[in-house]
Enzyme design. Structure first.
Site, short mmCIF file in Angstrom:
data_model
loop_
_atom_site.label_atom_id
_atom_site.label_comp_id
_atom_site.label_asym_id
_atom_site.label_seq_id
_atom_site.Cartn_x
_atom_site.Cartn_y
_atom_site.Cartn_z
N CYS A 102 0.69 -1.29 0.03
CA CYS A 102 -0.13 -0.03 0.05
C CYS A 102 0.98 1.21 -0.12
CB CYS A 102 -1.07 -0.06 1.13
SG CYS A 102 -1.91 1.33 1.55
N CYS A 104 -0.07 4.25 0.58
CA CYS A 104 -0.72 5.26 1.19
C CYS A 104 -0.51 5.42 2.61
CB CYS A 104 -2.24 5.33 1.02
SG CYS A 104 -2.64 5.65 -0.69
N CYS A 121 -1.48 -4.96 -1.50
CA CYS A 121 -2.79 -4.73 -1.84
C CYS A 121 -3.35 -6.23 -2.55
CB CYS A 121 -2.84 -3.86 -3.30
SG CYS A 121 -4.40 -3.34 -3.92
N CYS A 123 -5.35 -5.41 0.82
CA CYS A 123 -4.74 -5.51 2.21
C CYS A 123 -5.78 -6.07 2.78
CB CYS A 123 -4.51 -4.27 2.73
SG CYS A 123 -5.95 -2.99 2.93
N CYS A 132 -10.86 0.14 2.27
CA CYS A 132 -9.71 0.60 1.61
C CYS A 132 -9.20 1.98 1.97
CB CYS A 132 -9.73 0.61 0.08
SG CYS A 132 -8.31 0.75 -0.78
#
Length: 163
Positions: A102, A104, A121, A123, A132
């Site tokens: 991920c 982010c 991903c 996750c 998400c």
């Protein structure tokens, strides 16, 4: 401020942090207890080889995302630059770490997190609860969910051109 403007500001901040975190792997990773260097999968690639690998990974992550959306009855964000940036970050991590970690989130040790798999991903929160954090896969009831369930590789490239 409109919802879309708020979303763009939020995502600009998040993607800037993710972008910075993605390329911070050239420095040693430091924790309170140890100092280690992360050894990356792409460190021996030439710039040309890396570009080819990222292109291939971006195509693969775009195809994966489209298929996952179809299988989970989720949607892309109304602002397609959001999923485009996430897909690009996933592809970068696929090349550098060997897994679509991920993009982010902040990680003390990205290589360890990629091996653990919890934030790869899709996750665990997405697989278990359809949550998400990246806003790549949105449920129909999400205020930012658009109608689109497909994103082309060309759209990803166009929307991430400045990255």
């Amino acid at each position: 401020m409109t919802r879309l403007t708020t979303l763009r500001i939020f995502f600009l901040i998040a993607s800037t942090q993710a972008f910075t975190a993605t390329f911070s792997h050239t420095r040693p990773v430091t924790s309170r207890h140890t100092l280690t260097k992360t050894f990356l999968k792409d460190e021996h690639l030439t710039p040309e080889e890396r570009e080819i690998a990222v292109t291939k990974a971006t195509k693969a992550m775009t195809a994966f995302s489209n298929k996952y959306i179809a299988n989970t009855d989720t949607r892309y964000c109304i602002d397609k630059s959001v999923p485009a940036v996430v897909i690009k970050g996933l592809a970068e991590h696929k090349v550098s770490l060997g897994a679509p970690l991920c993009p982010c989130r902040y990680y003390e040790d990205k290589e360890k997190e990629a091996k653990d798999g919890f934030w790869n991903c899709p996750c665990v929160p997405m697989r278990e609860r359809h949550e998400c954090h990246c806003m790549l896969f949105l449920t129909e009831d999400n205020d930012f969910a658009g109608e689109d369930t497909n994103l082309s590789y060309e759209e990803v490239v166009e929307k991430t051109r400045m990255m």
